[in-house]
Design an enzyme around this catalytic site. Structure first.
Site, short mmCIF file in Angstrom:
data_model
loop_
_atom_site.label_atom_id
_atom_site.label_comp_id
_atom_site.label_asym_id
_atom_site.label_seq_id
_atom_site.Cartn_x
_atom_site.Cartn_y
_atom_site.Cartn_z
N ASP A 1 0.85 -1.18 0.00
CA ASP A 1 0.00 0.00 0.00
C ASP A 1 0.90 1.25 0.00
O ASP A 1 1.78 1.39 -0.84
CB ASP A 1 -0.96 -0.10 1.20
CG ASP A 1 -1.92 1.05 1.38
OD1 ASP A 1 -2.96 1.07 0.71
OD2 ASP A 1 -1.64 1.93 2.22
N HIS B 1 -7.41 -6.32 -0.42
CA HIS B 1 -6.33 -5.34 -0.28
C HIS B 1 -5.27 -5.73 0.74
O HIS B 1 -4.10 -5.41 0.59
CB HIS B 1 -6.94 -3.99 0.10
CG HIS B 1 -5.92 -2.91 0.24
ND1 HIS B 1 -5.20 -2.44 -0.84
CD2 HIS B 1 -5.47 -2.21 1.32
CE1 HIS B 1 -4.37 -1.49 -0.43
NE2 HIS B 1 -4.51 -1.33 0.86
#
Length: 317
Positions: A111, A293
């Protein structure tokens, strides 16, 4: 099935002075000195997000270094927004290598941590020998600053834009609802949702009922909640408030990353895959895992296998 990890098994941290700040650093495999790998977490995360990878990488012969980056956990939280730009964030990692006496290291980012690792490889290429990034592919610089581009394409309520245009608003909502926000954020296999008006993450922080399944156990979640209850969110959101500054800082840098690179996507991640990754990262291998994610927390064993196999291949060449 959710992999359960007992938080008491996580290494105890040390505070390391670097680049004018202190970073809270967790280590494994110190006996493997000379073979460093640095793990860079994302948002709203913590070094604890690498809990499943640290023992596996130590067992594979690496000295594993997982900092809480500036703004997070018990690391320093400078007051100036500009203290969170890519020069400062990558400078912290360079100074961390200096602290341990390493010329270079393998870097792993997830991320926002991936954004920093991409930036580090551009700004300090001689300090990075391998790149492994999860979720966020290389971001092409483009002709217009990133926040401006997002505002044009996605509007003022898109969270990147909102963080920049309405400073302090989201920070306060997250701090009022720290447990609820993080509990609702760390989910997987949620139902497909229609886009709603308003700022999605503020709505998420205020939602009383989480969707989908939890990514982690209550005791694991408590580590994140406790860290953010102490640190607040402003330092971490300041990373977003430097995107256009970063765009300017990278203006004159060679945009091509030459290091051997592994890019791991979550096949159900909302973050888009790059369509031209090899243009900027020619020596890349791409792997997709069946997850959302929170790749290394949703699929810890698969993530470990992919990373270990790739590192072994690199070390053999």
């Amino acid at each position: 099935m959710t992999s359960i990890f007992n938080p008491t098994d996580f290494p105890k941290p040390t505070l390391v002075p670097v680049n004018g700040v202190e970073l809270e650093v967790f280590e494994a495999g110190r006996e493997n000195a000379g073979k460093p790998i640095v793990l860079c977490h994302g948002w709203p995360e913590h070094a604890f997000s690498w809990r499943h990878q640290m023992p596996a990488l130590a067992a594979a012969g690496y000295h594993v270094i997982a900092p809480n980056q500036r703004g997070y956990g018990n690391s320093s939280r400078p007051a100036e927004v500009t203290d969170y730009d890519i020069e400062h964030l990558s400078g912290d990692l360079v100074a961390l290598l200096d602290h341990y006496g390493y010329e270079d290291a393998a870097f792993v980012g997830h991320d926002w941590g991936a954004f920093v690792v991409w930036g580090l490889a551009l700004l300090h290429p001689n300090r990075v020998n391998k790149v492994i990034n999860l979720s966020l592919p290389y971001q092409e610089r483009g002709e217009k600053p990133w926040i401006e581009s997002m505002e044009d394409a996605l509007g003022g309520d898109f969270y990147f834009v909102h963080f920049n245009r309405r400073p302090g608003v989201a920070d306060a909502v997250f701090e009022e609802n720290t447990f609820q926000f993080l509990r609702n954020m760390y989910r997987k296999n949620g139902p497909p949702a229609e886009p709603q008006p308003g700022m999605a993450l503020i709505d998420l922080a205020r939602a009383e009922t989480p969707l989908g399944e939890p990514v982690m156990s209550d005791s694991e979640l408590a580590v994140f909640v406790s860290a953010f209850a102490s640190s607040g969110f402003t330092g971490t959101i300041n990373w977003y408030r430097n995107l256009d500054r970063n765009w300017r800082l990278l203006a004159d840098v060679n945009p091509v990353i030459q290091q051997p690179t592994l890019m791991i996507y979550g096949d159900r991640d909302a973050v888009s895959r790059s369509e031209n990754l090899t243009e900027f990262v020619p020596n890349v291998e791409v792997v997709g895992l069946d997850c959302g994610h929170w790749i290394q927390q949703e699929k810890p064993e698969d993530t470990n296998q992919v990373i270990s196999k790739w590192l072994k291949q690199q070390d053999a060449t």
